[in-house]
Scaffold this active site. Structure first.
Site, PDB file in Angstrom:
ATOM      1  N   LYS A  51       0.804  -1.201  -0.124  1.00 13.22           N
ATOM      2  CA  LYS A  51      -0.023  -0.170  -0.180  1.00 13.22           C
ATOM      3  C   LYS A  51       0.925   1.294  -0.123  1.00 13.22           C
ATOM      4  O   LYS A  51       2.099   1.149   0.231  1.00 13.22           O
ATOM      5  CB  LYS A  51      -0.927   0.040   1.364  1.00 13.22           C
ATOM      6  CG  LYS A  51      -1.907  -1.357   1.133  1.00 13.22           C
ATOM      7  CD  LYS A  51      -2.876  -0.951   2.234  1.00 13.22           C
ATOM      8  CE  LYS A  51      -4.003  -2.174   2.403  1.00 13.22           C
ATOM      9  NZ  LYS A  51      -4.918  -1.766   3.486  1.00 13.22           N
ATOM     10  N   TYR A  95     -11.769  -2.635  -3.757  1.00  9.49           N
ATOM     11  CA  TYR A  95     -12.668  -2.273  -2.360  1.00  9.49           C
ATOM     12  C   TYR A  95     -13.991  -2.212  -2.536  1.00  9.49           C
ATOM     13  O   TYR A  95     -14.707  -1.685  -1.792  1.00  9.49           O
ATOM     14  CB  TYR A  95     -12.212  -1.067  -1.710  1.00  9.49           C
ATOM     15  CG  TYR A  95     -10.839  -1.360  -0.780  1.00  9.49           C
ATOM     16  CD1 TYR A  95     -10.531  -2.653  -0.080  1.00  9.49           C
ATOM     17  CD2 TYR A  95      -9.720  -0.461  -1.037  1.00  9.49           C
ATOM     18  CE1 TYR A  95      -9.113  -2.786   0.421  1.00  9.49           C
ATOM     19  CE2 TYR A  95      -8.567  -0.846  -0.637  1.00  9.49           C
ATOM     20  CZ  TYR A  95      -8.066  -1.925   0.190  1.00  9.49           C
ATOM     21  OH  TYR A  95      -7.207  -2.043   0.717  1.00  9.49           O
ATOM     22  N   PHE A 126     -15.794   5.251   5.742  1.00  9.46           N
ATOM     23  CA  PHE A 126     -14.350   5.414   5.523  1.00  9.46           C
ATOM     24  C   PHE A 126     -14.027   4.952   4.044  1.00  9.46           C
ATOM     25  O   PHE A 126     -12.957   5.301   3.726  1.00  9.46           O
ATOM     26  CB  PHE A 126     -13.607   4.554   6.420  1.00  9.46           C
ATOM     27  CG  PHE A 126     -13.642   3.251   6.450  1.00  9.46           C
ATOM     28  CD1 PHE A 126     -13.223   2.329   5.393  1.00  9.46           C
ATOM     29  CD2 PHE A 126     -14.608   2.581   7.398  1.00  9.46           C
ATOM     30  CE1 PHE A 126     -13.061   1.015   5.345  1.00  9.46           C
ATOM     31  CE2 PHE A 126     -14.558   1.143   7.288  1.00  9.46           C
ATOM     32  CZ  PHE A 126     -14.100   0.232   6.250  1.00  9.46           C
ATOM     33  N   ARG A 158      -2.220 -14.066   5.225  1.00  6.73           N
ATOM     34  CA  ARG A 158      -3.029 -13.182   6.091  1.00  6.73           C
ATOM     35  C   ARG A 158      -2.375 -13.367   7.323  1.00  6.73           C
ATOM     36  O   ARG A 158      -1.951 -12.447   8.358  1.00  6.73           O
ATOM     37  CB  ARG A 158      -4.318 -13.652   6.395  1.00  6.73           C
ATOM     38  CG  ARG A 158      -5.277 -13.428   5.246  1.00  6.73           C
ATOM     39  CD  ARG A 158      -5.613 -11.828   4.939  1.00  6.73           C
ATOM     40  NE  ARG A 158      -6.301 -11.272   6.027  1.00  6.73           N
ATOM     41  CZ  ARG A 158      -7.112 -10.131   5.786  1.00  6.73           C
ATOM     42  NH1 ARG A 158      -7.128  -9.590   4.888  1.00  6.73           N
ATOM     43  NH2 ARG A 158      -7.672  -9.678   6.891  1.00  6.73           N
ATOM     44  N   ASN A 215      -2.162   0.043   6.908  1.00  2.00           N
ATOM     45  CA  ASN A 215      -1.828  -1.122   7.571  1.00  2.00           C
ATOM     46  C   ASN A 215      -0.584  -1.755   6.336  1.00  2.00           C
ATOM     47  O   ASN A 215      -0.355  -2.822   6.427  1.00  2.00           O
ATOM     48  CB  ASN A 215      -2.700  -1.986   7.798  1.00  2.00           C
ATOM     49  CG  ASN A 215      -3.866  -2.109   6.885  1.00  2.00           C
ATOM     50  OD1 ASN A 215      -3.624  -1.892   5.650  1.00  2.00           O
ATOM     51  ND2 ASN A 215      -4.963  -2.732   6.946  1.00  2.00           N
ATOM     52  N   HIS A 254      -1.745  -5.190   1.703  1.00  2.00           N
ATOM     53  CA  HIS A 254      -2.987  -5.657   1.397  1.00  2.00           C
ATOM     54  C   HIS A 254      -2.698  -7.332   1.171  1.00  2.00           C
ATOM     55  O   HIS A 254      -1.598  -7.680   0.530  1.00  2.00           O
ATOM     56  CB  HIS A 254      -3.434  -4.994  -0.032  1.00  2.00           C
ATOM     57  CG  HIS A 254      -4.798  -5.993  -0.388  1.00  2.00           C
ATOM     58  ND1 HIS A 254      -6.259  -5.956   0.349  1.00  2.00           N
ATOM     59  CD2 HIS A 254      -4.876  -7.161  -1.238  1.00  2.00           C
ATOM     60  CE1 HIS A 254      -6.779  -6.829  -0.332  1.00  2.00           C
ATOM     61  NE2 HIS A 254      -6.339  -7.593  -1.351  1.00  2.00           N
ATOM     62  N   GLU A 264      -9.511 -10.623  -6.959  1.00  2.00           N
ATOM     63  CA  GLU A 264      -8.506  -9.462  -6.984  1.00  2.00           C
ATOM     64  C   GLU A 264      -7.417  -9.810  -7.983  1.00  2.00           C
ATOM     65  O   GLU A 264      -6.838  -8.839  -8.558  1.00  2.00           O
ATOM     66  CB  GLU A 264      -8.192  -9.382  -5.546  1.00  2.00           C
ATOM     67  CG  GLU A 264      -9.042  -8.837  -4.589  1.00  2.00           C
ATOM     68  CD  GLU A 264      -8.797  -8.941  -3.050  1.00  2.00           C
ATOM     69  OE1 GLU A 264      -7.678  -9.513  -2.797  1.00  2.00           O
ATOM     70  OE2 GLU A 264      -9.409  -8.494  -2.171  1.00  2.00           O
TER      71      GLU A 264
HETATM   72  P1  IDP Z   1      -8.335  -6.370   5.237  1.00  2.00           P
HETATM   73  O1  IDP Z   1      -7.562  -5.186   4.412  1.00  2.00           O
HETATM   74  O2  IDP Z   1      -7.687  -6.780   6.470  1.00  2.00           O
HETATM   75  O3  IDP Z   1      -8.898  -7.500   4.593  1.00  2.00           O
HETATM   76  P2  IDP Z   1     -10.917  -4.854   5.109  1.00  2.00           P
HETATM   77  O4  IDP Z   1     -12.205  -5.205   6.148  1.00  2.00           O
HETATM   78  O5  IDP Z   1     -11.117  -5.761   3.667  1.00  2.00           O
HETATM   79  O6  IDP Z   1      -9.567  -5.376   5.759  1.00  2.00           O
HETATM   80  O7  IDP Z   1     -10.685  -3.333   4.837  1.00  2.00           O
HETATM   81  C1  IDP Z   1     -10.094  -2.828   3.736  1.00  2.00           C
HETATM   82  C2  IDP Z   1      -8.831  -1.943   4.280  1.00  2.00           C
HETATM   83  O8  IDP Z   1      -9.782  -0.743   4.611  1.00  2.00           O
HETATM   84  C3  IDP Z   1      -8.302  -2.225   5.450  1.00  2.00           C
HETATM   85  O9  IDP Z   1      -6.911  -2.862   5.232  1.00  2.00           O
HETATM   86  C4  IDP Z   1      -7.917  -0.877   6.117  1.00  2.00           C
HETATM   87  O10 IDP Z   1      -6.931  -0.037   5.442  1.00  2.00           O
HETATM   88  C5  IDP Z   1      -9.086  -0.159   5.679  1.00  2.00           C
HETATM   89  N1  IDP Z   1     -10.153  -0.143   6.910  1.00  2.00           N
HETATM   90  C6  IDP Z   1     -10.878  -1.310   6.953  1.00  2.00           C
HETATM   91  N2  IDP Z   1     -11.898  -0.958   8.217  1.00  2.00           N
HETATM   92  C7  IDP Z   1     -11.666   0.307   8.759  1.00  2.00           C
HETATM   93  C8  IDP Z   1     -12.020   0.956   9.567  1.00  2.00           C
HETATM   94  O11 IDP Z   1     -12.788   0.731  10.447  1.00  2.00           O
HETATM   95  N3  IDP Z   1     -11.553   2.446   9.721  1.00  2.00           N
HETATM   96  C9  IDP Z   1     -10.659   2.758   8.881  1.00  2.00           C
HETATM   97  N4  IDP Z   1     -10.068   1.924   7.856  1.00  2.00           N
HETATM   98  C10 IDP Z   1     -10.639   0.787   7.753  1.00  2.00           C
HETATM   99 MG    MG Z   2     -10.235  -7.295   2.708  1.00  2.00          MG
END
Ligand code: IDP
Ligand code: MG
Length: 152
Positions: A11, A51, A59, A94, A126, A129, A140
């Site tokens: 990212k 996404y 968000f 993961r 984070n 991805h 994806e």
């Molecule tokens: P993942 O990346 O662990 O699969 P997802 O739920 O698919 O998590 O969400 C995609 C991305 O959106 C996350 O990696 C993070 O960058 C962001 N994200 C997810 N949930 C939140 C939230 O509640 N607040 C802010 N950012 C979030």
């Molecule tokens: Mg995800």
């Protein structure tokens, strides 16, 4: 256990903070095989499609802007995309990557070690991805790669 493929993206925060090599190093400690790698220009369309399951979340717009590099001063953002293959690849990657929320992720994981929540917009920056499940992984990989770019 099944042989799976999974998508990884570095990212914009990971790119900006020069964590690409470190992330690949951690992934290389697994038994998984790297079968595709590509630097991909990110468009709004690609970010929104990537996404699409999160459309409607409060968000979402900031997440798309984060992906476009807007919070890291990156213009014409290009992200490194990787495909790893092997037994249980989705869950294996993961585990190395860690939980979504970097504050709750295992401190030994990439996200737990290096992720943070942006205090300005609440976006979980984070670093990396990784596909969340097999269905997401297939969708994806097809979104980011052409079939002929995957070495099988
Ligand atoms: P993942 O990346 O662990 O699969 P997802 O739920 O698919 O998590 O969400 C995609 C991305 O959106 C996350 O990696 C993070 O960058 C962001 N994200 C997810 N949930 C939140 C939230 O509640 N607040 C802010 N950012 C979030
Ligand atoms: Mg995800």
């Amino acid at each position: 256990m099944a042989i799976e493929k999974t998508l990884v993206l570095i990212k914009p925060d990971g790119q900006k903070r020069k964590l690409t090599g470190l992330a690949i190093d951690r992934l290389e400690r697994s038994e998984l095989e790297l079968i595709a790698a590509k630097v991909v220009p990110v468009t709004r369309k690609l970010a929104e499609e990537h996404y699409e399951a999160l459309k409607g979340k409060p968000f979402f717009e900031n997440l798309v802007r984060f992906f476009l590099g807007e919070f890291h001063g990156i213009k014409n953002c290009k992200l490194l995309a990787l495909v790893y293959k092997g037994e249980n690849a989705v869950a294996e990657v993961r585990k190395i990557v860690g939980a979504t929320n970097p504050e709750e992720a295992d401190p030994k994981s990439i996200r737990g070690s290096f992720g943070k929540i942006n205090p300005k917009n609440g976006i979980m920056e984070n670093v990396i991805h990784a596909s969340g499940n097999l269905e997401d992984a297939q969708r994806e990989i097809a979104l980011w790669f052409k079939k002929e770019d995957i070495a099988e």
